[in-house]
Enzyme design. Structure first.
Site, PDB file in Angstrom:
ATOM      1  N   LYS A  26       0.832  -1.208   0.000  1.00  0.00           N
ATOM      2  CA  LYS A  26       0.000   0.000   0.000  1.00  0.00           C
ATOM      3  C   LYS A  26       0.868   1.260   0.000  1.00  0.00           C
ATOM      4  CE  LYS A  26      -3.786  -0.241   2.344  1.00  0.00           C
ATOM      5  NZ  LYS A  26      -4.268  -0.634   3.646  1.00  0.00           N
ATOM      6  N   ARG A  96      -3.446   2.872   8.560  1.00  0.00           N
ATOM      7  CA  ARG A  96      -3.785   1.605   7.899  1.00  0.00           C
ATOM      8  C   ARG A  96      -2.561   0.721   7.723  1.00  0.00           C
ATOM      9  NH1 ARG A  96      -6.714   3.460   2.595  1.00  0.00           N
ATOM     10  NH2 ARG A  96      -7.975   1.600   2.829  1.00  0.00           N
ATOM     11  N   GLY A 105      -8.355  -7.528   4.562  1.00  0.00           N
ATOM     12  CA  GLY A 105      -9.165  -7.710   5.765  1.00  0.00           C
ATOM     13  C   GLY A 105      -8.456  -8.400   6.917  1.00  0.00           C
ATOM     14  N   MET A 107      -5.627  -7.424   8.562  1.00  0.00           N
ATOM     15  CA  MET A 107      -5.042  -6.576   9.597  1.00  0.00           C
ATOM     16  C   MET A 107      -5.902  -5.343   9.808  1.00  0.00           C
ATOM     17  SD  MET A 107      -1.059  -7.068   8.910  1.00  0.00           S
ATOM     18  CE  MET A 107      -1.269  -6.796   7.215  1.00  0.00           C
ATOM     19  N   ARG A 352      -3.816  -1.411  -5.883  1.00  0.00           N
ATOM     20  CA  ARG A 352      -2.995  -2.618  -5.737  1.00  0.00           C
ATOM     21  C   ARG A 352      -3.386  -3.565  -6.859  1.00  0.00           C
ATOM     22  NH1 ARG A 352      -6.022  -4.602  -0.253  1.00  0.00           N
ATOM     23  NH2 ARG A 352      -8.065  -4.866  -1.165  1.00  0.00           N
ATOM     24  N   HIS A 468       1.048 -42.050   2.193  1.00  0.00           N
ATOM     25  CA  HIS A 468       0.458 -42.896   1.149  1.00  0.00           C
ATOM     26  C   HIS A 468      -0.839 -42.270   0.617  1.00  0.00           C
ATOM     27  CE1 HIS A 468      -2.256 -46.173  -0.087  1.00  0.00           C
ATOM     28  NE2 HIS A 468      -1.177 -46.543  -0.758  1.00  0.00           N
ATOM     29  N   ARG A 574       5.972 -46.341  -9.863  1.00  0.00           N
ATOM     30  CA  ARG A 574       6.185 -47.105  -8.609  1.00  0.00           C
ATOM     31  C   ARG A 574       5.563 -48.472  -8.806  1.00  0.00           C
ATOM     32  NH1 ARG A 574       4.786 -41.756  -6.153  1.00  0.00           N
ATOM     33  NH2 ARG A 574       6.284 -41.274  -4.515  1.00  0.00           N
ATOM     34  N   ARG A 630      10.612 -47.996 -11.662  1.00  0.00           N
ATOM     35  CA  ARG A 630      11.374 -48.272 -10.448  1.00  0.00           C
ATOM     36  C   ARG A 630      11.090 -49.693  -9.972  1.00  0.00           C
ATOM     37  NH1 ARG A 630      10.204 -44.962  -5.111  1.00  0.00           N
ATOM     38  NH2 ARG A 630       8.411 -46.342  -4.982  1.00  0.00           N
ATOM     39  N   GLU A 758      18.101 -40.976  -2.678  1.00  0.00           N
ATOM     40  CA  GLU A 758      17.092 -40.641  -1.674  1.00  0.00           C
ATOM     41  C   GLU A 758      17.596 -40.883  -0.253  1.00  0.00           C
ATOM     42  OE1 GLU A 758      13.530 -43.009  -2.296  1.00  0.00           O
ATOM     43  OE2 GLU A 758      14.678 -44.702  -3.024  1.00  0.00           O
ATOM     44  N   SER A 777      17.772 -40.031 -10.105  1.00  0.00           N
ATOM     45  CA  SER A 777      16.487 -39.369  -9.889  1.00  0.00           C
ATOM     46  C   SER A 777      16.378 -39.109  -8.394  1.00  0.00           C
ATOM     47  CB  SER A 777      15.347 -40.267 -10.373  1.00  0.00           C
ATOM     48  OG  SER A 777      14.131 -39.652 -10.039  1.00  0.00           O
ATOM     49  N   GLY A 779      14.908 -38.742  -5.038  1.00  0.00           N
ATOM     50  CA  GLY A 779      13.693 -39.105  -4.301  1.00  0.00           C
ATOM     51  C   GLY A 779      13.664 -38.256  -3.047  1.00  0.00           C
ATOM     52  N   THR A 780      13.173 -37.052  -3.210  1.00  0.00           N
ATOM     53  CA  THR A 780      13.294 -36.093  -2.106  1.00  0.00           C
ATOM     54  C   THR A 780      12.304 -36.345  -0.967  1.00  0.00           C
ATOM     55  OG1 THR A 780      12.037 -34.632  -3.530  1.00  0.00           O
ATOM     56  CG2 THR A 780      14.397 -34.212  -3.361  1.00  0.00           C
ATOM     57  N   ASN A 781      11.359 -37.268  -1.165  1.00  0.00           N
ATOM     58  CA  ASN A 781      10.490 -37.619  -0.018  1.00  0.00           C
ATOM     59  C   ASN A 781      11.340 -38.335   1.026  1.00  0.00           C
ATOM     60  OD1 ASN A 781       8.375 -36.732  -1.599  1.00  0.00           O
ATOM     61  ND2 ASN A 781       7.816 -38.785  -2.289  1.00  0.00           N
ATOM     62  N   ASP A 782      12.015 -39.394   0.587  1.00  0.00           N
ATOM     63  CA  ASP A 782      12.856 -40.124   1.528  1.00  0.00           C
ATOM     64  C   ASP A 782      14.097 -39.322   1.906  1.00  0.00           C
ATOM     65  OD1 ASP A 782      11.713 -42.615   2.324  1.00  0.00           O
ATOM     66  OD2 ASP A 782      11.782 -43.211   0.223  1.00  0.00           O
ATOM     67  N   CYS A 843      11.901 -36.969  -8.541  1.00  0.00           N
ATOM     68  CA  CYS A 843      10.597 -37.623  -8.579  1.00  0.00           C
ATOM     69  C   CYS A 843       9.902 -37.597  -7.234  1.00  0.00           C
ATOM     70  CB  CYS A 843      10.716 -39.045  -9.107  1.00  0.00           C
ATOM     71  SG  CYS A 843      11.739 -40.084  -8.054  1.00  0.00           S
ATOM     72  N   TYR A 863      14.988 -32.821 -15.728  1.00  0.00           N
ATOM     73  CA  TYR A 863      13.528 -32.883 -15.696  1.00  0.00           C
ATOM     74  C   TYR A 863      13.012 -32.918 -14.260  1.00  0.00           C
ATOM     75  CZ  TYR A 863      13.935 -37.839 -14.533  1.00  0.00           C
ATOM     76  OH  TYR A 863      14.238 -39.005 -13.909  1.00  0.00           O
TER      77      TYR A 863
HETATM   78  C1  PEP Z   1      10.913 -40.450  -2.740  1.00  0.00           C
HETATM   79  O1  PEP Z   1      11.344 -41.014  -1.751  1.00  0.00           O
HETATM   80  O2  PEP Z   1      11.025 -39.238  -2.952  1.00  0.00           O
HETATM   81  C2  PEP Z   1      10.214 -41.216  -3.780  1.00  0.00           C
HETATM   82  C3  PEP Z   1       9.821 -40.649  -4.891  1.00  0.00           C
HETATM   83  O3  PEP Z   1       9.910 -42.506  -3.485  1.00  0.00           O
HETATM   84  P1  PEP Z   1       8.671 -42.960  -2.586  1.00  0.00           P
HETATM   85  O4  PEP Z   1       7.823 -41.752  -2.334  1.00  0.00           O
HETATM   86  O5  PEP Z   1       7.947 -43.979  -3.363  1.00  0.00           O
HETATM   87  O6  PEP Z   1       9.321 -43.478  -1.365  1.00  0.00           O
HETATM   88 MG    MG Z   2      11.478 -43.201  -1.749  1.00  0.00          MG
END
Ligand code: PEP
Ligand code: MG
Length: 885
Positions: A26, A96, A105, A107, A352, A468, A574, A630, A758, A777, A779-782, A843, A863
């Site tokens: 603002k 303000r 709205g 603040m 704005r 899951h 998977r 995989r 991973e 690849s 596996g950023t979850n693990d 992935c 990718y």
């Molecule tokens: C991961 O670990 O990032 C992954 C893609 O494998 P999963 O989620 O199946 O463990």
């Molecule tokens: Mg994994």
């Protein structure tokens, strides 16, 4: 030292690198409008830096700051020829908030500041309008009493309503000066009663109180919730704008309004807005009076009699129209503008960039390119990739009544309503008789897959954004709210409790997977519509991006959906998800529970034809594109039979006594299954499993080749590798099976073998691992789970505390964490030293998150791979990442 407070006209603002960061949106725009020569009431901005200092300094304003504020005030006094607190010609102020991005709205705002029992009379005399002066004073007591002194607004509203009732009138505008006089007394008494303090008469005390209140509102609950929903960091803070008041409530030639330069809901290039004659800003938004339309066209379209501003104040309307065009041209974006007309003079109070639906955002961006207002590049940069979600899933109709009974994580977007069911069987049974259901589970496991598919939506009490339930639901495009610790499920009673009520099986609820809301009853939804403008914008994005976009998919249906959304291959298939089917899961259990290679081979032979058939279909759909398959990576606990019925079933098939099966389950039990016998560790222990899978892949490819069908290009991926030896053994196994199948079928098959990165050790030892891998690849979850040592399934329980305590600004399973990102960079660098041609992708679920995609682009990945419904989001995010370089 940089000045911490800036006058709107100060030339210093030109020296500021990021004016919005320092002055708030603002403040920066008021200063910009001032410089454009537009009519802006004089004022100054107390910067966001002061907000930071305020919180560091025990929520106090230092004497030094107070002195600066007073100096700035004197400049305004000179400009407008009025004096703050003066008994002849008092200056009144508005105070303000204004953060970096607008938080409508969320603040606080205070208007008419500077009025007290004495200055109100001076204002009455000066304007020869006693009613206006008293009306302004009562508004001020009301706002200040509420915002600064904490008196709930309804106390004041009730008093006004009673007054109107006694007088027999309907509207506030029907109350006269003496009525307001009476109400002012009542209001002050109410303040004293509720706040245990007199309403302040000292105007400086009023001003400092208001400034502190705006800073404090940054930490109000609603602001915190809004920040969380919109991923706004708490450390940004808010600025405060102090501005001389102009009045829309001085009579019939006064007005106030809000107007958009284009229609915010459909994007049409027509100004759209509302205004009220003889009113102040809050009247338009508060809904106490029904606002009128700005344009004649809108009024006629809405079949409303009350005249539009265009008809009532044609000259001012023309001037406003001209300013709106000028603003849009200047900002090159649709603007949301607040204005006031004081005795026929137009004042601009705010501009704005206007909030809009995703649909109108796309239309406006594409139109503005046609109008040569912006370039294609700017159009692509302008759309928030996450907002595209609403174009791809049905969303709740916010106009319907919405009773939120609990909240969870917004795991998979879209909205769904249906009868609550607690088992997959019930979801399937009701679906078969055409009834919509919401599957409610403590957590989901593979055998719930049918139920998840049958249900319209999924709600779980446990599990995070990569649990899951969340991963599978996103893949299917099913709305899902996961990890709602606010619900308490009782399977036996077939009900769940929230803090306020109990919901029984069969009752209808709605879940909103885009926000995490759990709502009682059915809420209407709005269907997605993919317009021509949308595909045009996507095409432009594709021309800018360098990253390839693949999808995580394991069924022909999801693969087809993803391809239609523009996926350029599969980044993660998977294979264990291919066994979720009821018929197959039994064979998987048989395979897991077998004690001997012979028994296991029998089970594997049952699975092979299913796998092969699925691969054939998927390889056909992704013809000529890469498909990363995989090899099996099941956390065993997800597949072991649990109920007596399931145990009996397996016992029957393998022809063993139930007792023996139970002993085997006991043997296989793991304390930490996520860190257990999964990934390539299974391949090491039971190479026959991986051999069967490779056979299914290569036989599928051989069959397609023989039929002269162009297939996908296979990339075989080994999961959960942490050592060079593991990948070497597994690679040799893949090559051995490939040679056998090629020889047997007399074909030549091209393929690659690579691994997932991973685990932290794999990232650190990437150079050695890359000796045997043609691709990585991530596996950023693990990788996130193991870097932090935080379980991806249980983190939902305490993540909120981490976010509230500012330890995490965002769930690290949603947007890649710096430390995890460092590990990715290390692996990229080391892997490339070993193999310059190493192919790199991601992935994990981060592959569909725009911020993480920007990181992947900068880190030099080839990718990203994400769930099918996020493919368009990733395409746009990848283009933006490239354009920001
Ligand atoms: C991961 O670990 O990032 C992954 C893609 O494998 P999963 O989620 O199946 O463990
Ligand atoms: Mg994994």
């Amino acid at each position: 030292m940089k000045k911490l407070i800036l006058n709107f006209k100060s030339k210093d603002s030109k020296k500021i690198k990021n004016p919005k960061n320092f002055l708030g949106g603002k403040g920066a725009n008021l200063s910009e409008m001032g410089k454009m020569g537009l009519p802006v009431p004089p004022g100054f901005t107390i910067s966001t830096k002061v907000c930071e200092i305020f919180y560091k300094d025990k929520k106090r304003l230092s004497q030094n700051l107070i002195n600066q504020i007073k100096r700035e005030l004197q400049i305004i006094e000179k400009e407008v020829g009025k004096k703050f607190g003066d008994l002849k010609n008092p200056l009144l102020l508005s105070v303000r908030s204004g953060a970096r991005v607008s938080m409508p709205g969320m603040m606080d705002t205070i208007l008419n500041l500077g009025l007290n029992d004495k200055t109100v009379n001076a204002l009455a005399l000066k304007t020869s309008n006693g009613r206006f002066a008293k009306d302004s004073y009562r508004r001020f007591i009301q706002m200040y009493g509420n915002v600064v002194m904490g008196v709930e607004g309804y106390h004041f509203e009730e008093l006004i309503e009673n007054y109107k009732l006694t007088k027999g009138v309907l509207l506030d505008t029907d109350l006269d000066e003496s009525d307001w006089d009476g109400l002012i007394k009542d209001f002050k008494r109410t303040v004293k009663d509720k706040a245990k303090k007199d309403f302040p008469q000292n105007v400086y005390e009023q001003l400092l109180g208001a400034i502190s209140a705006v800073f404090l509102s940054w930490e109000s609950n609603r602001a915190k919730v809004y920040r969380k929903l919109n991923q706004i960091p708490a450390e940004w803070g808010t600025a405060v704008n102090v501005q001389s008041m102009v009045f829309g409530n001085m009579g019939e030639d006064c007005a106030t309004g809000v107007v958009f330069t284009r229609n915010p809901s459909n994007g049409l290039n027509e100004i759209y807005g509302e205004y009220l004659i003889n009113a102040q800003g809050e009247d338009v938004v508060a809904g106490t009076r029904t606002p009128q339309y700005i344009t004649k066209k809108e009024r006629i379209k809405a079949k409303v009699k009350a005249l539009s501003m265009e008809e009532v104040m044609p000259t001012v309307y023309k001037q406003l129209h001209k300013i709106l065009k000028k603003l849009e041209k200047h900002y090159k974006d649709m603007q949301d503008v607040e204005f006031t007309v004081e005795n026929k003079k137009l004042w601009m109070l705010q501009t704005r960039s206007g909030k809009r639906t995703a649909k109108s955002a796309v239309k406006i961006a594409v139109d503005m390119v046609k109008e040569k207002l912006i370039s294609k590049k700017e159009a692509v940069l302008r759309i928030d990739p996450n907002s595209l979600d609403t174009l791809l899933h049905p969303t709740l109709d916010e106009k319907d009544s919405i009773n939120v009974i609990a909240n969870g994580l917004p795991a998979s977007p879209g909205a769904a309503s249906g009868k609550v069911v607690f088992s997959s069987e019930e979801a399937e049974r009701l679906t078969a008789i055409m009834q919509d259901t919401i599957l409610v589970r403590v957590e989901t496991s593979p055998e719930d897959i049918q139920g998840m598919h049958a249900a319209k939506g999924i709600l779980t009490a446990r599990g995070g954004m990569t649990s899951h339930a969340a991963v599978v639901a996103r893949g299917m495009g099913r709305p899902c709210v996961s990890g709602s610790s606010e619900i308490d499920i009782n399977y036996e009673n077939k009900s769940f409790k929230t803090s306020s009520m109990e919901i029984k099986e069969g009752e209808i609820i709605t879940i909103d997977g885009s926000t995490g809301r759990i709502i009682q009853g059915r809420v209407a939804t709005v269907k997605p519509e993919i317009s021509g403008d949308f595909s045009k914008l996507m095409m432009w994005a594709d021309n800018f991006r360098k990253l390839n976009i693949r999808t995580n998919s394991e069924t022909p249906k999801d693969t087809k959906t993803a391809k239609d959304f523009g996926a350029e291959g599969i980044g993660l298939c998977r294979t264990e998800h291919m066994f979720f089917d009821e018929e197959r899961i039994l064979s998987v259990r048989e395979m897991i529970l077998s004690k001997t290679i012979e028994d296991r081979s029998i089970a594997l032979n049952k699975l092979l034809p299913h796998q092969k058939k699925d691969f054939i279909e998927i390889f056909k759909i992704m013809s000529r594109l890469p498909v990363t398959v995989r090899l099996l990576d099941p956390p065993l606990h997800e597949f072991l039979p649990r109920t007596n019925k399931e145990i009996n079933e397996v016992a029957n098939v393998v022809n063993l006594p139930v007792k023996e099966i139970e002993i085997r389950i006991e043997e296989l039990h793991e304390q930490n299954p996520m860190l257990g016998h999964r990934g390539c560790r299974l391949g090491i222990s039971f190479p026959e499993i991986y051999e069967m899978q490779c056979r299914a892949i290569f036989e599928a490819l051989a069959e397609l080749q023989k039929k002269k069908i162009k297939s996908a290009f296979p990339e075989i991926m080994i999961p959960l590798v942490s050592t060079e030896a593991e990948i070497k053994i597994m690679k040799d196994l893949v090559i051995k099976v490939a040679s056998e199948v090629q020889k047997q079928h007399k074909v030549k098959i091209k393929f690659m073998v690579g691994t997932m990165i991973e685990l932290p050790r794999a990232a650190i030892k990437a150079k050695e691992i890359a000796k045997h891998a043609e691709f990585f690849s991530f596996g950023t979850n693990d990788l996130t789970q193991t870097t932090f040592g935080i379980s991806r399934d249980d983190s939902g329980k305490f993540l909120n505390d981490y976010i509230e305590n500012k330890i995490f600004s965002i769930d690290p399973f949603v947007s890649i964490d710096e430390g995890v990102a460092d590990l990715v960079e290390i692996a990229v660098e080391k892997g490339k030293i070993q193999n310059k041609k190493l192919k790199l992708g991601i992935c994990g679920e981060h592959g569909g998150d725009p911020k993480s995609i920007e990181f992947c682009s900068n880190a030099g990945l080839n990718y990203v791979s994400c769930s099918p419904y996020r493919v368009p989001i990733a395409r746009l995010a990848a283009a933006q990442a490239e354009l920001k370089k």
